[in-house]
Scaffold this active site. Sequence first.
Site, PDB file in Angstrom:
ATOM      1  N   LYS A  68      46.671  38.052  44.405  1.00  0.00           N
ATOM      2  CA  LYS A  68      45.956  38.775  43.357  1.00  0.00           C
ATOM      3  C   LYS A  68      46.667  38.608  42.008  1.00  0.00           C
ATOM      4  O   LYS A  68      47.815  38.128  41.955  1.00  0.00           O
ATOM      5  CB  LYS A  68      45.842  40.249  43.775  1.00  0.00           C
ATOM      6  CG  LYS A  68      44.975  40.457  45.034  1.00  0.00           C
ATOM      7  CD  LYS A  68      44.993  41.913  45.481  1.00  0.00           C
ATOM      8  CE  LYS A  68      44.069  42.165  46.659  1.00  0.00           C
ATOM      9  NZ  LYS A  68      44.138  43.582  47.128  1.00  0.00           N
ATOM     10  N   TYR A  98      33.937  41.471  47.238  1.00  0.00           N
ATOM     11  CA  TYR A  98      34.223  42.828  47.739  1.00  0.00           C
ATOM     12  C   TYR A  98      32.944  43.630  47.980  1.00  0.00           C
ATOM     13  O   TYR A  98      32.981  44.854  47.948  1.00  0.00           O
ATOM     14  CB  TYR A  98      35.140  43.557  46.757  1.00  0.00           C
ATOM     15  CG  TYR A  98      36.605  43.201  46.903  1.00  0.00           C
ATOM     16  CD1 TYR A  98      37.286  43.388  48.116  1.00  0.00           C
ATOM     17  CD2 TYR A  98      37.335  42.700  45.825  1.00  0.00           C
ATOM     18  CE1 TYR A  98      38.639  43.074  48.250  1.00  0.00           C
ATOM     19  CE2 TYR A  98      38.693  42.387  45.952  1.00  0.00           C
ATOM     20  CZ  TYR A  98      39.335  42.584  47.169  1.00  0.00           C
ATOM     21  OH  TYR A  98      40.679  42.283  47.298  1.00  0.00           O
ATOM     22  N   PHE A 156      36.890  53.530  44.407  1.00  0.00           N
ATOM     23  CA  PHE A 156      37.844  52.652  43.716  1.00  0.00           C
ATOM     24  C   PHE A 156      37.242  51.276  43.382  1.00  0.00           C
ATOM     25  O   PHE A 156      37.945  50.407  42.862  1.00  0.00           O
ATOM     26  CB  PHE A 156      39.124  52.472  44.558  1.00  0.00           C
ATOM     27  CG  PHE A 156      38.877  51.924  45.947  1.00  0.00           C
ATOM     28  CD1 PHE A 156      38.753  50.554  46.181  1.00  0.00           C
ATOM     29  CD2 PHE A 156      38.777  52.787  47.036  1.00  0.00           C
ATOM     30  CE1 PHE A 156      38.521  50.056  47.451  1.00  0.00           C
ATOM     31  CE2 PHE A 156      38.541  52.289  48.329  1.00  0.00           C
ATOM     32  CZ  PHE A 156      38.419  50.917  48.530  1.00  0.00           C
ATOM     33  N   ARG A 170      47.143  39.119  58.649  1.00  0.00           N
ATOM     34  CA  ARG A 170      47.104  40.538  58.269  1.00  0.00           C
ATOM     35  C   ARG A 170      48.441  41.218  58.599  1.00  0.00           C
ATOM     36  O   ARG A 170      48.895  42.083  57.853  1.00  0.00           O
ATOM     37  CB  ARG A 170      45.964  41.247  58.998  1.00  0.00           C
ATOM     38  CG  ARG A 170      44.579  40.767  58.614  1.00  0.00           C
ATOM     39  CD  ARG A 170      44.027  41.405  57.384  1.00  0.00           C
ATOM     40  NE  ARG A 170      43.791  42.829  57.512  1.00  0.00           N
ATOM     41  CZ  ARG A 170      43.188  43.561  56.576  1.00  0.00           C
ATOM     42  NH1 ARG A 170      42.757  42.993  55.447  1.00  0.00           N
ATOM     43  NH2 ARG A 170      43.009  44.844  56.743  1.00  0.00           N
ATOM     44  N   ASN A 176      48.531  45.766  45.230  1.00  0.00           N
ATOM     45  CA  ASN A 176      49.158  45.350  46.500  1.00  0.00           C
ATOM     46  C   ASN A 176      49.220  43.831  46.692  1.00  0.00           C
ATOM     47  O   ASN A 176      49.386  43.337  47.790  1.00  0.00           O
ATOM     48  CB  ASN A 176      48.502  46.073  47.683  1.00  0.00           C
ATOM     49  CG  ASN A 176      47.026  45.754  47.835  1.00  0.00           C
ATOM     50  OD1 ASN A 176      46.487  44.929  47.103  1.00  0.00           O
ATOM     51  ND2 ASN A 176      46.377  46.394  48.794  1.00  0.00           N
ATOM     52  N   HIS A 206      45.384  39.522  49.209  1.00  0.00           N
ATOM     53  CA  HIS A 206      44.222  39.776  50.067  1.00  0.00           C
ATOM     54  C   HIS A 206      44.276  38.849  51.269  1.00  0.00           C
ATOM     55  O   HIS A 206      44.663  37.690  51.146  1.00  0.00           O
ATOM     56  CB  HIS A 206      42.920  39.493  49.294  1.00  0.00           C
ATOM     57  CG  HIS A 206      41.724  39.389  50.191  1.00  0.00           C
ATOM     58  ND1 HIS A 206      41.014  40.491  50.614  1.00  0.00           N
ATOM     59  CD2 HIS A 206      41.137  38.318  50.792  1.00  0.00           C
ATOM     60  CE1 HIS A 206      40.038  40.092  51.426  1.00  0.00           C
ATOM     61  NE2 HIS A 206      40.084  38.786  51.553  1.00  0.00           N
ATOM     62  N   GLU A 254      34.241  34.398  53.469  1.00  0.00           N
ATOM     63  CA  GLU A 254      35.085  34.311  52.270  1.00  0.00           C
ATOM     64  C   GLU A 254      35.450  32.858  51.948  1.00  0.00           C
ATOM     65  O   GLU A 254      35.464  32.461  50.780  1.00  0.00           O
ATOM     66  CB  GLU A 254      36.328  35.184  52.454  1.00  0.00           C
ATOM     67  CG  GLU A 254      35.978  36.670  52.449  1.00  0.00           C
ATOM     68  CD  GLU A 254      37.105  37.598  52.865  1.00  0.00           C
ATOM     69  OE1 GLU A 254      36.848  38.821  52.938  1.00  0.00           O
ATOM     70  OE2 GLU A 254      38.232  37.139  53.122  1.00  0.00           O
TER      71      GLU A 254
HETATM   72  N1  UDP Z   1      41.994  49.589  47.313  1.00  0.00           N
HETATM   73  C1  UDP Z   1      42.267  50.554  46.346  1.00  0.00           C
HETATM   74  N2  UDP Z   1      42.279  51.870  46.727  1.00  0.00           N
HETATM   75  C2  UDP Z   1      42.028  52.270  47.996  1.00  0.00           C
HETATM   76  C3  UDP Z   1      41.745  51.284  48.957  1.00  0.00           C
HETATM   77  C4  UDP Z   1      41.734  49.949  48.588  1.00  0.00           C
HETATM   78  O1  UDP Z   1      42.509  50.228  45.195  1.00  0.00           O
HETATM   79  O2  UDP Z   1      42.052  53.474  48.277  1.00  0.00           O
HETATM   80  C5  UDP Z   1      42.000  48.166  46.904  1.00  0.00           C
HETATM   81  C6  UDP Z   1      43.271  47.441  47.362  1.00  0.00           C
HETATM   82  O3  UDP Z   1      43.589  46.470  46.369  1.00  0.00           O
HETATM   83  C7  UDP Z   1      42.806  46.784  48.647  1.00  0.00           C
HETATM   84  C8  UDP Z   1      41.378  46.391  48.279  1.00  0.00           C
HETATM   85  O4  UDP Z   1      40.908  47.512  47.522  1.00  0.00           O
HETATM   86  O5  UDP Z   1      43.631  45.672  48.989  1.00  0.00           O
HETATM   87  C9  UDP Z   1      40.468  46.143  49.438  1.00  0.00           C
HETATM   88  O6  UDP Z   1      40.484  47.259  50.302  1.00  0.00           O
HETATM   89  P1  UDP Z   1      40.558  47.060  51.881  1.00  0.00           P
HETATM   90  O7  UDP Z   1      40.336  48.402  52.505  1.00  0.00           O
HETATM   91  O8  UDP Z   1      39.669  45.941  52.298  1.00  0.00           O
HETATM   92  O9  UDP Z   1      42.108  46.687  52.103  1.00  0.00           O
HETATM   93  P2  UDP Z   1      42.798  45.289  52.518  1.00  0.00           P
HETATM   94  O10 UDP Z   1      41.865  44.595  53.471  1.00  0.00           O
HETATM   95  O11 UDP Z   1      43.050  44.509  51.256  1.00  0.00           O
HETATM   96  O12 UDP Z   1      44.098  45.691  53.178  1.00  0.00           O
HETATM   97 MG    MG Z   2      39.843  44.125  53.248  1.00  0.00          MG
END
Ligand code: UDP
Ligand code: MG
Length: 148
Positions: A9, A49, A57, A85, A112, A115, A126
Amino acid sequence: MEQTFIMIKPDGVQRGLVGEIIIRFEKKGFSLKGLKLMTVDRPFAEKHYEDLSSKPFFGSLIEYITSGPVVAMIWEGEGVVKTGRTIIGATNPAQSAPGTIRGDLAIVTGRNIIHGSDSVESAQKEIALWFPDGPINWQSSLHPWIYE
Ligand code: UDP
Ligand code: MG
């Protein structure tokens, strides 16, 4: 062989963590099948997304992902979606184990740094979105040293 979509990111790129992140996938033994630095516009980020569009969010997430260049990658290997993951760690870096990318290199969920696809099915979707020309076809000469 299974493939996953991994994206560094904008914060990961800005913080100079591209090499640090790539090396973790390389050293594990996974194979790089696609790589590009790119910026994405809002419609593209919203498509990536789309499953999260109803989340509170969502707006800040789109803002974040479009805020600078990202590194888009295809990684290949046995179990790479799930293991990818695991290497990345939990969504909230505060809950990511030390030794994971987020556990070692990030502090808050909204920054974070990386992705990774959450299933084989979303990986396929994707990869098709980010790499319309598909992966680069090659096989590492280390293959027999990594797989039995
Ligand atoms: N995210 C956020 N707030 C939240 C949850 C997710 O800003 O409470 C953002 C964060 O950058 C996350 C992305 O949205 O990586 C996608 O969310 P997901 O639940 O898919 O998490 P990931 O698969 O990236 O672990
Ligand atoms: Mg995700």
